[in-house]
Design a protein around this motif. Structure first.
Motif, short mmCIF file in Angstrom:
data_model
loop_
_atom_site.label_atom_id
_atom_site.label_comp_id
_atom_site.label_asym_id
_atom_site.label_seq_id
_atom_site.Cartn_x
_atom_site.Cartn_y
_atom_site.Cartn_z
N ALA A 103 0.84 -1.20 0.00
CA ALA A 103 0.00 0.00 0.00
C ALA A 103 0.87 1.26 0.00
CB ALA A 103 -0.93 -0.01 1.20
N ALA A 104 1.93 1.25 0.81
CA ALA A 104 2.84 2.40 0.86
C ALA A 104 3.53 2.59 -0.49
CB ALA A 104 3.87 2.21 1.97
N ILE A 105 3.91 1.51 -1.13
CA ILE A 105 4.56 1.58 -2.44
C ILE A 105 3.61 2.18 -3.47
CG2 ILE A 105 5.45 0.19 -4.38
CD1 ILE A 105 6.63 -1.71 -2.18
N GLU A 106 2.36 1.73 -3.46
CA GLU A 106 1.39 2.24 -4.42
C GLU A 106 1.14 3.74 -4.20
OE1 GLU A 106 0.35 0.67 -7.12
OE2 GLU A 106 1.60 -1.00 -6.44
N LYS A 159 12.88 2.12 -14.20
CA LYS A 159 13.80 3.26 -14.20
C LYS A 159 13.51 4.21 -13.03
CE LYS A 159 14.47 3.37 -19.19
NZ LYS A 159 14.27 4.15 -20.41
N ASP A 160 12.28 4.20 -12.56
CA ASP A 160 11.88 5.08 -11.46
C ASP A 160 12.06 4.44 -10.09
OD1 ASP A 160 10.98 7.01 -13.33
OD2 ASP A 160 9.12 5.88 -13.59
N MET A 161 12.65 3.27 -10.05
CA MET A 161 12.78 2.53 -8.79
C MET A 161 13.56 3.32 -7.75
SD MET A 161 14.05 -1.33 -8.26
CE MET A 161 14.30 -2.00 -6.65
N GLY A 162 14.59 4.01 -8.15
CA GLY A 162 15.40 4.78 -7.20
C GLY A 162 14.60 5.84 -6.48
N ARG A 163 13.76 6.54 -7.21
CA ARG A 163 12.92 7.58 -6.58
C ARG A 163 11.94 6.96 -5.60
NH1 ARG A 163 10.06 11.13 -10.89
NH2 ARG A 163 9.74 9.07 -11.75
N VAL A 164 11.33 5.85 -5.99
CA VAL A 164 10.36 5.19 -5.12
C VAL A 164 11.04 4.67 -3.86
CG1 VAL A 164 8.73 3.27 -4.92
CG2 VAL A 164 8.83 4.60 -7.04
N MET A 165 12.21 4.05 -4.02
CA MET A 165 12.93 3.51 -2.86
C MET A 165 13.37 4.63 -1.92
SD MET A 165 12.91 0.24 -2.81
CE MET A 165 14.15 -0.06 -1.58
N ALA A 166 13.83 5.75 -2.49
CA ALA A 166 14.27 6.88 -1.65
C ALA A 166 13.11 7.42 -0.83
CB ALA A 166 14.87 7.97 -2.51
N ALA A 167 11.96 7.59 -1.46
CA ALA A 167 10.78 8.09 -0.75
C ALA A 167 10.31 7.08 0.30
CB ALA A 167 9.65 8.39 -1.73
N LYS A 182 12.14 4.83 1.86
CA LYS A 182 13.09 4.81 2.97
C LYS A 182 12.94 6.03 3.87
CE LYS A 182 17.82 3.99 4.26
NZ LYS A 182 19.12 3.52 3.86
N SER A 183 12.71 7.19 3.27
CA SER A 183 12.59 8.40 4.10
C SER A 183 11.32 8.37 4.94
CB SER A 183 12.63 9.65 3.23
OG SER A 183 11.46 9.75 2.44
N ARG A 184 10.26 7.78 4.43
CA ARG A 184 8.99 7.75 5.17
C ARG A 184 8.86 6.57 6.12
NH1 ARG A 184 4.61 9.11 0.47
NH2 ARG A 184 5.71 10.92 -0.35
N HIS A 185 9.34 5.40 5.68
CA HIS A 185 9.08 4.18 6.44
C HIS A 185 10.33 3.36 6.71
CE1 HIS A 185 4.84 4.84 5.55
NE2 HIS A 185 5.14 4.94 4.27
N GLY A 186 11.51 3.99 6.66
CA GLY A 186 12.76 3.26 6.77
C GLY A 186 12.89 2.41 8.03
N ALA A 187 12.40 2.92 9.15
CA ALA A 187 12.54 2.19 10.40
C ALA A 187 11.58 1.02 10.51
CB ALA A 187 12.32 3.14 11.58
N GLU A 188 10.54 1.04 9.70
CA GLU A 188 9.49 0.02 9.81
C GLU A 188 9.58 -1.03 8.72
OE1 GLU A 188 6.55 2.86 9.08
OE2 GLU A 188 6.36 3.50 11.15
N LEU A 189 10.57 -0.93 7.86
CA LEU A 189 10.65 -1.81 6.70
C LEU A 189 11.93 -2.61 6.65
CD1 LEU A 189 9.49 0.41 3.71
CD2 LEU A 189 8.32 -1.56 4.63
N SER A 234 15.24 -4.89 1.94
CA SER A 234 15.44 -5.89 0.88
C SER A 234 14.09 -6.42 0.40
CB SER A 234 16.34 -7.02 1.36
OG SER A 234 15.77 -7.69 2.46
N GLN A 235 13.17 -6.64 1.33
CA GLN A 235 11.83 -7.07 0.95
C GLN A 235 11.13 -5.95 0.19
OE1 GLN A 235 8.97 -7.49 4.10
NE2 GLN A 235 7.57 -8.69 2.85
N ALA A 236 11.28 -4.72 0.66
CA ALA A 236 10.66 -3.57 0.01
C ALA A 236 11.19 -3.43 -1.42
CB ALA A 236 10.90 -2.30 0.80
N SER A 237 12.48 -3.64 -1.60
CA SER A 237 13.08 -3.54 -2.93
C SER A 237 12.45 -4.56 -3.87
CB SER A 237 14.58 -3.77 -2.82
OG SER A 237 15.16 -3.80 -4.09
N ARG A 238 12.28 -5.77 -3.40
CA ARG A 238 11.67 -6.82 -4.21
C ARG A 238 10.24 -6.44 -4.59
NH1 ARG A 238 8.31 -10.69 -2.83
NH2 ARG A 238 8.65 -10.42 -0.60
N LEU A 239 9.49 -5.90 -3.62
CA LEU A 239 8.10 -5.53 -3.88
C LEU A 239 8.01 -4.34 -4.84
CD1 LEU A 239 6.61 -5.93 -0.30
CD2 LEU A 239 6.32 -7.47 -2.24
#
Length: 150
Positions: free
Chosen positions: A104-107, A119-127, A129-136, A139-144
């Motif tokens: 849900a957070a990814i969407e 190609k946009d994966m870096g932007r999504v991962m950065a956002a 990590k900044s919002r939910h880094g402590a709760e994620l 590596s699983q988030a990257s796969r999703l």
């Protein structure tokens, strides 16, 4: 603060004589101290808990990799010891997001950033990590994220 919780756990495990927990807690404190030393002379982290969580997530990743290698090598006693340390480390982390909440957070982030391809994966991962880094588990988030953008 998580750092204070870890120090309190060290004291209580010393008093109770729980040697495996004490050893794991000392490892955590040593890694935190190492990070503190790395950050000397630089601006202090804005959020100490975020830095501590980052250190512990790295420790968890290392333990999981070690457990896999030990199991493949037939060294179950070493894998069990690593599993014990892993469980102690996980006790101090904030509750982790489950897979549905992560999706849900990814969407949400995809919609906000307009991400449409890998190609946009870096932007999504950065956002993410900044919002939910402590709760994620990143590596699983990257796969999703990869699955979502494919």
């Amino acid at each position: 603060m998580i750092r204070d919780d870890v120090k309190a756990a060290q004291i209580s495990s010393m008093k109770s004589g729980d040697k495996p927990t004490l050893a794991a807690v000392r490892l955590i404190l040593a890694k935190i101290k190492d990070r503190d030393i790395e950050l000397r002379g630089k601006a202090p982290p804005a959020d100490d808990d975020a830095m501590v969580v980052e250190v512990m997530q790295k420790m968890i990743k290392q333990r999981r990799e070690s457990i896999d290698m030990y199991r493949k090598g037939g060294r179950d006693e070493l894998a069990d010891a690593e599993q014990g340390e892993l469980e102690v480390i996980e006790r101090f982390l904030p509750a982790q997001m489950d897979e549905a909440a992560t999706r849900a957070a990814i969407e949400t982030i995809k919609a906000e950033t307009g991400a449409a391809s890998v190609k946009d994966m870096g932007r999504v991962m950065a956002a993410l990590k900044s919002r939910h880094g402590a709760e994620l588990d990143m590596s699983q988030a990257s796969r999703l994220v990869k699955e979502s953008l494919a």
